[in-house]
Write a protein that holds these residues in place. Structure first.
Motif, PDB file in Angstrom:
ATOM      1  N   PRO A  58       0.937  -1.265   0.040  1.00 44.28           N
ATOM      2  CA  PRO A  58       0.015   0.028   0.004  1.00 44.28           C
ATOM      3  C   PRO A  58       0.899   1.479  -0.114  1.00 44.28           C
ATOM      4  O   PRO A  58       0.481   2.342  -0.533  1.00 44.28           O
ATOM      5  N   ALA A  59       1.932   1.158   0.689  1.00 49.09           N
ATOM      6  CA  ALA A  59       2.820   2.453   0.515  1.00 49.09           C
ATOM      7  C   ALA A  59       3.700   2.778  -0.631  1.00 49.09           C
ATOM      8  O   ALA A  59       3.444   4.074  -1.023  1.00 49.09           O
ATOM      9  N   ALA A  60       3.531   1.792  -1.424  1.00 48.18           N
ATOM     10  CA  ALA A  60       3.928   2.072  -3.078  1.00 48.18           C
ATOM     11  C   ALA A  60       2.831   2.754  -3.793  1.00 48.18           C
ATOM     12  O   ALA A  60       3.191   3.619  -4.838  1.00 48.18           O
ATOM     13  N   LEU A  61       1.422   2.718  -3.325  1.00 46.15           N
ATOM     14  CA  LEU A  61       0.266   3.631  -3.751  1.00 46.15           C
ATOM     15  C   LEU A  61       0.293   4.796  -2.956  1.00 46.15           C
ATOM     16  O   LEU A  61      -0.838   5.589  -3.251  1.00 46.15           O
ATOM     17  N   GLY A  62       1.086   5.318  -2.093  1.00 47.52           N
ATOM     18  CA  GLY A  62       0.862   6.401  -1.363  1.00 47.52           C
ATOM     19  C   GLY A  62       0.228   6.101   0.151  1.00 47.52           C
ATOM     20  O   GLY A  62      -0.300   7.338   0.620  1.00 47.52           O
ATOM     21  N   TRP A  63      -0.414   5.027   0.365  1.00 44.18           N
ATOM     22  CA  TRP A  63      -1.156   4.770   1.277  1.00 44.18           C
ATOM     23  C   TRP A  63      -0.257   4.362   2.356  1.00 44.18           C
ATOM     24  O   TRP A  63      -0.172   3.182   2.544  1.00 44.18           O
ATOM     25  N   GLU A  64       0.237   5.389   3.386  1.00 45.08           N
ATOM     26  CA  GLU A  64       1.134   4.864   4.346  1.00 45.08           C
ATOM     27  C   GLU A  64       0.436   4.655   5.647  1.00 45.08           C
ATOM     28  O   GLU A  64       1.115   4.106   6.778  1.00 45.08           O
ATOM     29  N   THR A  65      -0.738   5.080   5.899  1.00 40.51           N
ATOM     30  CA  THR A  65      -1.254   4.964   7.325  1.00 40.51           C
ATOM     31  C   THR A  65      -2.260   3.873   7.314  1.00 40.51           C
ATOM     32  O   THR A  65      -3.272   3.511   6.296  1.00 40.51           O
ATOM     33  N   GLU A  66      -2.135   2.684   8.110  1.00 42.62           N
ATOM     34  CA  GLU A  66      -3.141   1.520   8.353  1.00 42.62           C
ATOM     35  C   GLU A  66      -3.828   1.681   9.717  1.00 42.62           C
ATOM     36  O   GLU A  66      -3.314   2.073  10.666  1.00 42.62           O
ATOM     37  N   GLY A  67      -4.974   1.360   9.685  1.00 43.78           N
ATOM     38  CA  GLY A  67      -5.935   1.290  10.869  1.00 43.78           C
ATOM     39  C   GLY A  67      -7.039   0.222  10.626  1.00 43.78           C
ATOM     40  O   GLY A  67      -7.425  -0.175   9.627  1.00 43.78           O
ATOM     41  N   PHE A  68      -7.706   0.031  11.997  1.00 41.49           N
ATOM     42  CA  PHE A  68      -8.802  -0.651  11.887  1.00 41.49           C
ATOM     43  C   PHE A  68      -9.966   0.048  12.705  1.00 41.49           C
ATOM     44  O   PHE A  68      -9.686   0.841  13.691  1.00 41.49           O
ATOM     45  N   ILE A  69     -11.008  -0.062  12.186  1.00 40.80           N
ATOM     46  CA  ILE A  69     -12.132   0.478  12.669  1.00 40.80           C
ATOM     47  C   ILE A  69     -13.309  -0.488  13.194  1.00 40.80           C
ATOM     48  O   ILE A  69     -13.770  -1.294  12.264  1.00 40.80           O
ATOM     49  N   GLU A  70     -13.506  -0.438  14.353  1.00 37.90           N
ATOM     50  CA  GLU A  70     -14.677  -1.271  14.963  1.00 37.90           C
ATOM     51  C   GLU A  70     -16.004  -0.515  14.865  1.00 37.90           C
ATOM     52  O   GLU A  70     -15.999   0.686  15.023  1.00 37.90           O
ATOM     53  N   ILE A  71     -17.073  -1.271  14.206  1.00 38.75           N
ATOM     54  CA  ILE A  71     -18.128  -0.340  13.871  1.00 38.75           C
ATOM     55  C   ILE A  71     -19.358  -1.082  14.840  1.00 38.75           C
ATOM     56  O   ILE A  71     -19.523  -2.372  15.082  1.00 38.75           O
ATOM     57  N   TYR A  72     -20.211  -0.136  15.627  1.00 34.14           N
ATOM     58  CA  TYR A  72     -21.126  -0.534  16.383  1.00 34.14           C
ATOM     59  C   TYR A  72     -22.337  -0.154  15.811  1.00 34.14           C
ATOM     60  O   TYR A  72     -22.532   1.158  15.353  1.00 34.14           O
ATOM     61  N   CYS A  73     -23.290  -1.109  15.425  1.00 39.65           N
ATOM     62  CA  CYS A  73     -24.280  -0.595  14.447  1.00 39.65           C
ATOM     63  C   CYS A  73     -25.707  -0.379  15.272  1.00 39.65           C
ATOM     64  O   CYS A  73     -25.794  -1.013  16.484  1.00 39.65           O
ATOM     65  N   ARG A  74     -26.735   0.372  14.700  1.00 39.24           N
ATOM     66  CA  ARG A  74     -27.769   0.635  15.251  1.00 39.24           C
ATOM     67  C   ARG A  74     -28.584  -0.737  15.445  1.00 39.24           C
ATOM     68  O   ARG A  74     -28.152  -1.861  14.490  1.00 39.24           O
ATOM     69  N   ARG A  75     -29.661  -1.031  16.121  1.00 40.06           N
ATOM     70  CA  ARG A  75     -30.445  -2.237  16.089  1.00 40.06           C
ATOM     71  C   ARG A  75     -30.895  -2.650  14.873  1.00 40.06           C
ATOM     72  O   ARG A  75     -31.335  -1.907  14.108  1.00 40.06           O
ATOM     73  N   ASN A  76     -30.775  -4.172  14.602  1.00 41.69           N
ATOM     74  CA  ASN A  76     -31.408  -4.857  13.601  1.00 41.69           C
ATOM     75  C   ASN A  76     -30.705  -4.327  12.021  1.00 41.69           C
ATOM     76  O   ASN A  76     -31.326  -4.223  11.161  1.00 41.69           O
ATOM     77  N   THR A  77     -29.352  -4.025  12.214  1.00 42.47           N
ATOM     78  CA  THR A  77     -28.586  -3.756  10.933  1.00 42.47           C
ATOM     79  C   THR A  77     -28.117  -5.243  10.589  1.00 42.47           C
ATOM     80  O   THR A  77     -27.489  -5.888  11.299  1.00 42.47           O
ATOM     81  N   SER A  78     -28.482  -5.437   9.327  1.00 43.01           N
ATOM     82  CA  SER A  78     -28.116  -6.824   8.649  1.00 43.01           C
ATOM     83  C   SER A  78     -26.658  -6.731   8.175  1.00 43.01           C
ATOM     84  O   SER A  78     -26.151  -5.502   7.938  1.00 43.01           O
ATOM     85  N   PRO A  79     -25.823  -7.961   7.928  1.00 41.87           N
ATOM     86  CA  PRO A  79     -24.584  -7.763   7.559  1.00 41.87           C
ATOM     87  C   PRO A  79     -24.576  -7.380   6.100  1.00 41.87           C
ATOM     88  O   PRO A  79     -23.677  -6.578   5.450  1.00 41.87           O
ATOM     89  N   GLU A  80     -25.801  -7.468   5.397  1.00 40.12           N
ATOM     90  CA  GLU A  80     -25.739  -7.109   4.173  1.00 40.12           C
ATOM     91  C   GLU A  80     -25.855  -5.559   3.855  1.00 40.12           C
ATOM     92  O   GLU A  80     -25.221  -4.983   3.126  1.00 40.12           O
ATOM     93  N   ALA A  81     -26.505  -4.879   4.881  1.00 39.56           N
ATOM     94  CA  ALA A  81     -26.630  -3.598   4.962  1.00 39.56           C
ATOM     95  C   ALA A  81     -25.328  -3.014   5.278  1.00 39.56           C
ATOM     96  O   ALA A  81     -24.991  -1.982   4.790  1.00 39.56           O
ATOM     97  N   ILE A  82     -24.754  -3.652   6.155  1.00 40.38           N
ATOM     98  CA  ILE A  82     -23.274  -3.132   6.328  1.00 40.38           C
ATOM     99  C   ILE A  82     -22.599  -3.040   5.116  1.00 40.38           C
ATOM    100  O   ILE A  82     -21.671  -2.242   5.039  1.00 40.38           O
ATOM    101  N   GLN A  83     -22.481  -4.295   4.574  1.00 37.45           N
ATOM    102  CA  GLN A  83     -21.645  -4.339   3.384  1.00 37.45           C
ATOM    103  C   GLN A  83     -21.997  -3.638   2.212  1.00 37.45           C
ATOM    104  O   GLN A  83     -21.026  -2.568   1.768  1.00 37.45           O
ATOM    105  N   ARG A  84     -23.162  -3.087   2.063  1.00 36.52           N
ATOM    106  CA  ARG A  84     -23.734  -2.137   1.065  1.00 36.52           C
ATOM    107  C   ARG A  84     -23.304  -0.765   1.396  1.00 36.52           C
ATOM    108  O   ARG A  84     -22.909   0.121   0.730  1.00 36.52           O
ATOM    109  N   GLY A  85     -23.325  -0.576   2.666  1.00 40.06           N
ATOM    110  CA  GLY A  85     -22.946   0.739   3.125  1.00 40.06           C
ATOM    111  C   GLY A  85     -21.162   1.270   3.313  1.00 40.06           C
ATOM    112  O   GLY A  85     -21.180   2.168   3.127  1.00 40.06           O
ATOM    113  N   LEU A  86     -20.438   0.047   3.198  1.00 41.98           N
ATOM    114  CA  LEU A  86     -19.036   0.154   3.115  1.00 41.98           C
ATOM    115  C   LEU A  86     -18.501  -0.201   1.608  1.00 41.98           C
ATOM    116  O   LEU A  86     -17.284   0.272   1.499  1.00 41.98           O
ATOM    117  N   GLU A  87     -19.182  -0.627   0.742  1.00 42.46           N
ATOM    118  CA  GLU A  87     -18.420  -1.053  -0.486  1.00 42.46           C
ATOM    119  C   GLU A  87     -17.991   0.456  -1.334  1.00 42.46           C
ATOM    120  O   GLU A  87     -17.187   0.166  -1.943  1.00 42.46           O
TER     121      GLU A  87
END
Length: 151
Positions: A58-87
Motif C-alpha cells: 500500500p505504501a507504493a500507492l501512497g497509502w502509508e497509514t493503516e488502521g482498524f475501525i470497529e463498527i457498532y451498529c444500530r439495532r437490526n442492521t443486517s450484514p448485507e446492509a453493512i456491506q452495502r454501506g461500506l462498498e
C-alpha cells in the motif's frame, strides 16, 4: 470442497507466486506440469481457487497509514446492509462481521492521519452506525495471504 495435501501444496505455491510455472510447481509437489495444470483447472472449476491477483505494498500507492475501525451498529442492521454501506470506500481493504461487542471491523489504508480521520468520520456518519472505535497500526509484524501448511 476440502483440499487434499497435494492440492494444498499446489495452492500454497501459487499463493507465494501466482506467476510460477506449472513445471516449477510440479517439481515442488512431485507431479508433471500437465498434471498440475489439470489440478489447478479443477480447483478453479470447483471454486477452491477464486482467482489470481497481485499484492501491492500500500505504501507504493501512497497509502502509508493503516488502521482498524470497529463498527457498532444500530439495532437490526443486517450484514448485507453493512456491506452495502461500506462498498463505496476504496480505503477499506477488508470488512468482516465479528463476535464481541462490535458488529463489524474494517481494515483501512489511508494516505496519512488526516485522510484516515476523514474516512473514519464518513464511516461514523453512515446511517447504520451508532458509534465507532479505531486503532492505528504502528508496525505490521506479519501478513499471510494463504492458508494451508507451507510444506
Amino acid at each position: 470442497m476440502r483440499l487434499n495435501d497435494l492440492d494444498e501444496r499446489i495452492v500454497h505455491a501459487l499463493a507465494e507466486d501466482a506467476r510460477r510455472s506449472y513445471a516449477d510447481i510440479g517439481q515442488l509437489v512431485g507431479l508433471s506440469a500437465p498434471a498440475v495444470k489439470r489440478r489447478v483447472d479443477r480447483l478453479r472449476a470447483t471454486g477452491a481457487i477464486t482467482g489470481f491477483t497481485v499484492r501491492v505494498d500500500p505504501a507504493a500507492l501512497g497509502w502509508e497509514t493503516e488502521g482498524f475501525i470497529e463498527i457498532y451498529c444500530r439495532r437490526n442492521t443486517s450484514p448485507e446492509a453493512i456491506q452495502r454501506g461500506l462498498e463505496r470506500y476504496p480505503e477499506i481493504a477488508s470488512a468482516s462481521t465479528v463476535t464481541g461487542e462490535a458488529d463489524a471491523i474494517v481494515q483501512i489504508f489511508a494516505e496519512d492521519m488526516r485522510h484516515f480521520e476523514r474516512v473514519l468520520e464518513r464511516i461514523a456518519g453512515e446511517p447504520f452506525v451508532e458509534r465507532t472505535k479505531s486503532v492505528l497500526v504502528l508496525s505490521p509484524l506479519m501478513r499471510r495471504f494463504s492458508s494451508g501448511s507451507p510444506a
